[in-house]
Scaffold this motif. Structure first.
Motif, mmCIF file in Angstrom:
data_model
loop_
_atom_site.group_PDB
_atom_site.id
_atom_site.type_symbol
_atom_site.label_atom_id
_atom_site.label_comp_id
_atom_site.label_asym_id
_atom_site.label_seq_id
_atom_site.Cartn_x
_atom_site.Cartn_y
_atom_site.Cartn_z
ATOM 1 N N ASP A 490 0.989 13.746 -8.749
ATOM 2 C CA ASP A 490 1.746 13.337 -7.593
ATOM 3 C C ASP A 490 3.224 13.160 -7.963
ATOM 4 O OD1 ASP A 490 3.126 11.858 -5.548
ATOM 5 O OD2 ASP A 490 1.230 12.180 -4.550
ATOM 6 N N LYS A 491 4.074 14.050 -7.259
ATOM 7 C CA LYS A 491 5.415 14.047 -7.792
ATOM 8 C C LYS A 491 6.038 12.522 -7.524
ATOM 9 C CE LYS A 491 9.907 16.808 -7.241
ATOM 10 N NZ LYS A 491 10.415 18.115 -6.861
ATOM 11 N N GLU A 492 5.951 12.224 -6.221
ATOM 12 C CA GLU A 492 6.623 11.018 -5.892
ATOM 13 C C GLU A 492 6.167 9.635 -6.721
ATOM 14 O OE1 GLU A 492 6.701 8.127 -1.862
ATOM 15 O OE2 GLU A 492 5.475 10.059 -1.866
ATOM 16 N N ARG A 553 1.915 4.699 1.805
ATOM 17 C CA ARG A 553 0.984 5.727 2.520
ATOM 18 C C ARG A 553 -0.438 5.084 3.131
ATOM 19 N NH1 ARG A 553 0.488 10.305 -1.997
ATOM 20 N NH2 ARG A 553 2.989 10.180 -2.725
ATOM 21 N N GLY A 554 -1.105 4.303 2.464
ATOM 22 C CA GLY A 554 -2.247 3.724 2.504
ATOM 23 C C GLY A 554 -3.433 4.662 2.088
ATOM 24 N N GLY A 555 -4.794 4.204 2.373
ATOM 25 C CA GLY A 555 -5.932 4.991 1.571
ATOM 26 C C GLY A 555 -6.038 4.658 0.338
ATOM 27 N N ALA A 559 -6.061 -1.451 -3.408
ATOM 28 C CA ALA A 559 -5.059 -2.177 -2.763
ATOM 29 C C ALA A 559 -5.681 -2.687 -1.449
ATOM 30 C CB ALA A 559 -3.746 -1.450 -2.523
ATOM 31 N N ASP A 560 -6.347 -2.073 -0.918
ATOM 32 C CA ASP A 560 -6.924 -2.293 0.553
ATOM 33 C C ASP A 560 -7.921 -3.325 0.381
ATOM 34 O OD1 ASP A 560 -5.403 -0.478 1.854
ATOM 35 O OD2 ASP A 560 -7.173 0.977 2.053
ATOM 36 N N GLN A 561 -8.845 -3.325 -0.988
ATOM 37 C CA GLN A 561 -9.849 -4.468 -0.933
ATOM 38 C C GLN A 561 -8.923 -5.806 -1.451
ATOM 39 O OE1 GLN A 561 -11.933 -2.873 -4.162
ATOM 40 N NE2 GLN A 561 -13.443 -1.898 -2.811
ATOM 41 N N TRP A 562 -7.862 -5.912 -2.117
ATOM 42 C CA TRP A 562 -7.154 -7.075 -2.454
ATOM 43 C C TRP A 562 -6.565 -7.417 -1.402
ATOM 44 C CZ3 TRP A 562 -6.840 -10.808 -5.354
ATOM 45 C CH2 TRP A 562 -5.755 -11.717 -5.749
ATOM 46 N N ALA A 563 -5.965 -6.465 -0.580
ATOM 47 C CA ALA A 563 -5.259 -7.310 0.668
ATOM 48 C C ALA A 563 -6.380 -7.945 1.524
ATOM 49 C CB ALA A 563 -4.781 -6.051 1.429
#
Length: 572
Positions: A490-492, A553-555, A559-563
């Protein structure tokens, strides 16, 4: 006339067949063809008193050939109706079969062309005088890789192997083809191929004694849903054994004197037994094959037991006395009564011995029971390169060393084995429990730690919680390798990583560069090459505890689990 596939056990030779009373025919001329391609010309049959049984009017040799191969597949049959002329029907079938191409791949080409021209499967079956299932099996060859299909045309691959390959994904076919073309490798075929495709033992859903909806695991089906298999063999055997136990209990409640369940693979030899009704002491023997098939043999006694029974009926007091001990000392309800009271007493006694309870819990987790099943994390890698990277990881090496020490404490000589997963019966659990009783509390805790580590689920919220609680420093176990850079596309994200490691000015100066260029600069910083200042112990945000993301971006599962987990540790 109706065409259909009929199970071989529903067929028998008709008395009207001119060879009915003769011995089994010579099959030497047709057996190779039936073994290679199956039965092509349908048998001519008619109903035999019940809707599910049929007698063979024509096709006796084909029937015996299929039966001798013990394949178990249903046979193509033409079911006669009232007023049908057998000779005319058989001549018509042979004429239609003669129109077929000589090999199944050519048949596939013909059938595919007819399908493209608008013909239905039923139309094709009627034209060639074969069943719709035979048409579907030929059409399924279209899902084979061309090289596999051509090998089948040349008869280098047998029909059973080709059929299982039609159930495989393209990736599985490519893997199999690589083994097939390599002279130094072995490509599995037949039943071995079925096990290879499904990752182990394959068990047909047809053999289940329990309701399929009670099985909550994965079921693998072929292209047309005609064959399906249980993917989780352990879950199948758990459900099947429960159903066998229920069947056994039902026989006992129905008044059978004894029900014996043989070990899987152990055969019941009728020649060593005599048929005996229930009222005369006949017993039930339940056999289980390694493929999960269950057969109940009702009303049998061993020849020795049958002789005793006959002598007893003739008034032999001595033989009567020797026959009585065959009855169990405890009835089923009395055994249940004793078991439950002993269980209640032991359970109450355990409450005052937490150290013993700890050892017992560890033994159950290691060896299992009908109430305990703990599985190791399989660590399934997405591809070979990820697996190679994991194998070279420092953390894996450190864990393997500690596990070998735990196995030694348990007296297990296999250094490559896991601690968890030795599922057998209650005696295995008792064996592990006895071993743990000889260990100190510290050693038991070492074994427990390995057991828990083996069963941590990869990619789960508990990994995030535990890594945060233990303050795991990933830099001590991980550094960027070639696999990491290969997967970074992924470039970004690559630009954000470049800002982390080299600063915002470096990232801004290369914002329009290709990902390949950015990865090269990151490598230079990590190695201290090409004028870049070396950066030690760098970690991508994804690898940190707690985890961080680069974008909004999400998904991003971790990170979702840690949140969700973070609020639980906010006060710690």
């Amino acid at each position: 006339m109706q065409l259909a596939h009929i199970p071989i056990d529903k067929l028998n030779i008709s008395a009207a067949n001119m060879r009915h009373a003769k011995r089994a025919p010579d099959l030497s001329d047709i057996l190779p063809s039936v073994r290679a391609r199956g039965v092509l010309v349908p048998l001519l049959v008619r109903p035999n008193g019940t809707p599910e049984s049929f007698e063979i009017v024509a096709g006796r040799r084909r029937y015996f050939a299929a039966k001798s191969l013990a394949e178990g597949d249903p046979l193509p049959c033409a079911i006669m109706e009232d007023g049908d002329d057998a000779d005319a029907l058989e001549a018509s079938l042979i004429e239609n079969i003669a129109r077929l191409d000589p090999d199944e791949v050519s048949q596939w080409e013909t059938f595919s062309r007819l399908i493209r021209e608008g013909r239905t499967i039923a139309d094709i079956a009627a034209t060639f005088g074969i069943t719709e299932l035979m048409v579907k099996r030929s059409l399924a060859l279209g899902d084979l890789l061309p090289k596999i299909r051509e090998a089948y045309r040349r008869e280098e691959i047998d029909a059973e192997t080709a059929r299982y390959l039609t159930m495989a994904s393209k990736a599985q076919q490519k893997d199999w083809l690589a083994l097939y073309v390599d002279p130094e490798q072995y490509a599995p075929r037949g039943c071995q191929l079925k096990q290879w495709l499904f990752g182990g033992q394959s068990i047909s859903t047809k053999v289940a004694l329990f309701a399929i909806e009670d099985y909550h695991g994965l079921i693998v089906s072929d292209l047309f849903g005609e064959e399906s298999y249980f993917a989780d063999a352990d879950l199948f055997w758990l459900k099947q054994n429960e159903a066998i136990a229920a069947r056994r209990d039902a026989y006992l409640e129905a008044g059978w004197s004894e029900v014996t369940v043989l070990e899987p693979g152990q055969h019941f030899h009728s020649w060593d037994h005599e048929k005996t009704p229930k009222k005369k002491g006949g017993k039930v023997v339940i056999t289980v094959s390694h493929r999960g098939e269950v057969e109940c043999h009702e009303g049998w006694l061993s020849r020795k037991e049958a002789r005793r029974a006959r002598d007893q009926s003739e008034g032999s007091d001595q033989e009567e006395a020797t026959a009585k001990p065959s009855r169990p000392e405890l009835s089923g309800p009395m055994q249940n009564y004793v078991d439950l009271h002993r269980h209640a007493a032991v359970r109450a006694g355990l409450l005052d011995h937490p150290g013993t309870a700890l050892r017992l819990m560890v033994a159950h987790a290691i060896a299992g029971s009908s109430l305990w099943q703990v599985r190791c994390e399989p660590q399934r890698a997405a591809n070979e390169t990820v697996a190679t990277s994991l194998a070279a990881c420092k953390a894996e090496a450190a864990f393997a060393e500690k596990r070998r020490a735990a196995l030694a404490l348990l007296g297990q000589p296999d250094e490559d084995a896991t601690v968890v997963g030795r599922y057998g019966d209650g005696y295995d659990t008792a064996h592990v429990f006895a071993r743990l009783l000889t260990l100190s509390d510290d050693d038991v805790m070492r074994v427990l730690t390995i057991m828990m580590a083996e069963t941590l689920e990869a990619g789960s919220a508990v990994i995030e919680a535990l890594g945060h609680h233990l303050h795991v420093e990933m830099a001590a176990f991980w550094q960027a390798d070639e696999v990491f850079f290969e997967l970074l596309r992924d470039k970004e994200i690559a630009n954000a990583m470049l800002a982390d490691i080299g600063g915002k000015h470096v990232a801004d100066g290369n914002v329009a560069e290709k990902v390949k260029t950015k990865k090269k600069i990151i490598r230079d910083f990590l190695a201290g090459e090409n004028g870049r200042e070396k950066v030690e112990a760098w970690l991508p945000r994804w690898m940190k505890f707690p985890v961080e993301s680069y974008t909004a971006r999400g998904g991003f599962r971790t990170a979702d689990q840690w949140a969700r987990v973070q609020p639980l540790f906010a006060a710690q």
